[in-house]
Design an enzyme around this catalytic site. Structure first.
Site, PDB file in Angstrom:
ATOM      1  CG  ASP A  87      -1.958   1.072   1.203  1.00  0.00           C
ATOM      2  OD1 ASP A  87      -1.775   2.055   0.468  1.00  0.00           O
ATOM      3  OD2 ASP A  87      -2.965   0.950   1.926  1.00  0.00           O
ATOM      4  CG  HIS A  88       3.178   3.988  -3.237  1.00  0.00           C
ATOM      5  ND1 HIS A  88       4.087   4.682  -2.457  1.00  0.00           N
ATOM      6  CD2 HIS A  88       3.780   3.837  -4.449  1.00  0.00           C
ATOM      7  CE1 HIS A  88       5.170   4.930  -3.166  1.00  0.00           C
ATOM      8  NE2 HIS A  88       5.026   4.433  -4.379  1.00  0.00           N
ATOM      9  NE  ARG A  89      -4.055   3.824   1.562  1.00  0.00           N
ATOM     10  CZ  ARG A  89      -5.143   3.442   2.259  1.00  0.00           C
ATOM     11  NH1 ARG A  89      -6.095   4.328   2.520  1.00  0.00           N
ATOM     12  NH2 ARG A  89      -5.258   2.201   2.675  1.00  0.00           N
TER      13      ARG A  89
END
Length: 431
Positions: A398-400
């Site tokens: 999850d790039h967040r």
């Protein structure tokens, strides 16, 4: 007197359930503890047993419908047995139209009893006279035309498992798993025009839950995948030398066990990989325990049982848990708590691994690791072409929460551990 059966509180955090399959219809005689209906939640599939002897007065909720906990799903006329039709003890769905009755019409509300507190059947021993099997096995039996009543189960406590059904069906069985009765369809029935030979399968039960979860995961998380090669030659040699020792303990030692056990040190260095996103508070929750979910293909669909406290287990204990949980998932006998609490997920494509894959996150977790087929390939080592046992590792993130550089650092730390197992696989760690 009518006895209203409500959808019970199946587990912590479960607010609703899907009616997957009814085992009874209006007019059927039922006895106490006989399975009435199979219900799917986002946690597990369970069977709701009958709380009373009697006759089914009305089925209030159709298959495929999702209703809140506490909804009246069926009414039983207690004591009204004479002239009733016995329900199919194998759990087969009844033929024809469902007998739905709007809520409240089954019996006067003033005289109706209600039931919602009995613990559902999660796979315990069946009462005397009942077939001891799971919903998935009963579905398979219907598809292959096998009567469960005459089978002797080879599973735990005499449970009939899928292999028992397949053996009883014989090699000549022509039944096709997943097939449903075909009916003529007109173009006006839906947006997709019908064509000769088409087959329509309802999206319900486990398949619906998987679809909803995957779609939700893709909608909520900013997913990306990083792939790298790993030289598994040292692991292959170590496994070959350890197989006999593992076999003496009744354990099947797989490459997945090495992968899972190798996670503990890289996770300590990169704890953000062992985290979840709390959408309600917009917080990253970094987990202190390492509970690894294991994506497992079953007849009902993809399930993710959890190997707890990986960092505290030996290699062979991890391998034993993988073996136990995979078997339990396929036989449908896992407890609810064995499917909950994962902090990171792994998936293995095994011998049909292909080149690479992009696993979808098990939301709200922020990382899922995929392992592909281990096979001999020519590689360059110190300017020489040699044959090595290679695999690809796919890490979806999850790039967040996890940036690309951090994800790459984690994966290469894991690869370094797998490529030099002698540095950490001591006798104490092996078990």
């Amino acid at each position: 007197m009518a006895f209203d059966v409500k959808l019970p509180d199946i587990g912590e955090g479960v607010a609703e359930g899907e009616i997957v399959r009814w085992f009874v219809k209006a007019g059927d005689a039922v006895r106490e503890d006989q399975p009435l209906v199979e219900v799917m939640t986002d946690k597990a599939t369970v069977e709701i047993p009958s709380p009373r002897n009697g006759v089914i007065a009305a089925v209030h909720v159709a298959e495929g419908k999702v209703v809140p906990v506490g909804t009246v799903i069926v009414s039983i006329e207690v004591g009204a047995i004479a002239g009733a039709t016995p329900a199919d003890e194998t759990g087969a769905t009844f033929a024809g139209t469902h007998h739905e009755t709007p809520s409240g019409r089954g019996a006067p509300a003033a005289t109706a009893e209600s039931y919602s507190g009995r613990t559902p059947n999660y796979g315990s021993l069946a009462p005397s006279g009942q077939v001891h099997s799971t919903p998935a096995v009963r579905t398979l039996a219907r598809q292959l035309g096998v009567a469960l009543a005459g089978l002797r189960g080879s599973g735990p406590n005499g449970r009939i498992v899928a292999e028992d059904v397949k053996s009883a069906s014989g090699p000549a069985s022509a039944a096709q798993p997943g097939a449903v009765a075909e009916r003529p369809r007109a173009a006006s029935d839906g947006p997709l025009a019908a064509a000769a030979g088409d087959e329509r399968l309802p999206i319900r039960g486990m398949r619906r839950r998987i679809a909803e979860h995957m779609k939700h995961s893709l909608e909520r998380a900013a997913q990306f995948t990083f792939v790298a090669e790993c030289d598994m030659s040292a692991i292959v040699a170590h496994r070959s030398a350890t197989l006999a020792h593992a076999g003496q303990q009744g354990v099947t030692l797989t490459f997945l066990a090495y992968l899972v056990k190798a996670l503990d040190e890289p996770i300590r260095k990169f704890p953000l990989l062992n985290a979840s996103v709390d959408e309600s508070s917009q917080e990253i929750v970094v987990r202190k325990s390492l509970h690894v979910g294991m994506a497992t293909a079953t007849e009902q669909g993809l399930m993710v049982p959890v190997i707890r406290d990986v960092d505290r287990r030996t290699l062979l204990q991890v391998a034993g848990e993988i073996q136990r949980l995979a078997r339990g998932a396929r036989d449908g006998v896992l407890k609810l708590e064995e499917m909950q609490g994962g902090t990171l997920t792994v998936t293995s494509t095994g011998a049909r691994g292909g080149l690479l894959a992009t696993p979808i996150l098990h939301h709200p977790q922020v990382a899922i690791l995929g392992m592909h087929e281990v096979k001999k390939k020519p590689v360059v080592v110190e300017d020489a072409i040699v044959i090595r046992e290679m695999t690809n590792l796919s890490l979806s993130l999850d790039h967040r929460v996890v940036d690309g550089a951090l994800g790459a650092d984690f994966l290469y730390a894991l690869i370094a551990r797998l490529e030099k197992p002698a540095s950490w696989l001591t006798p104490e760690v092996i078990g």
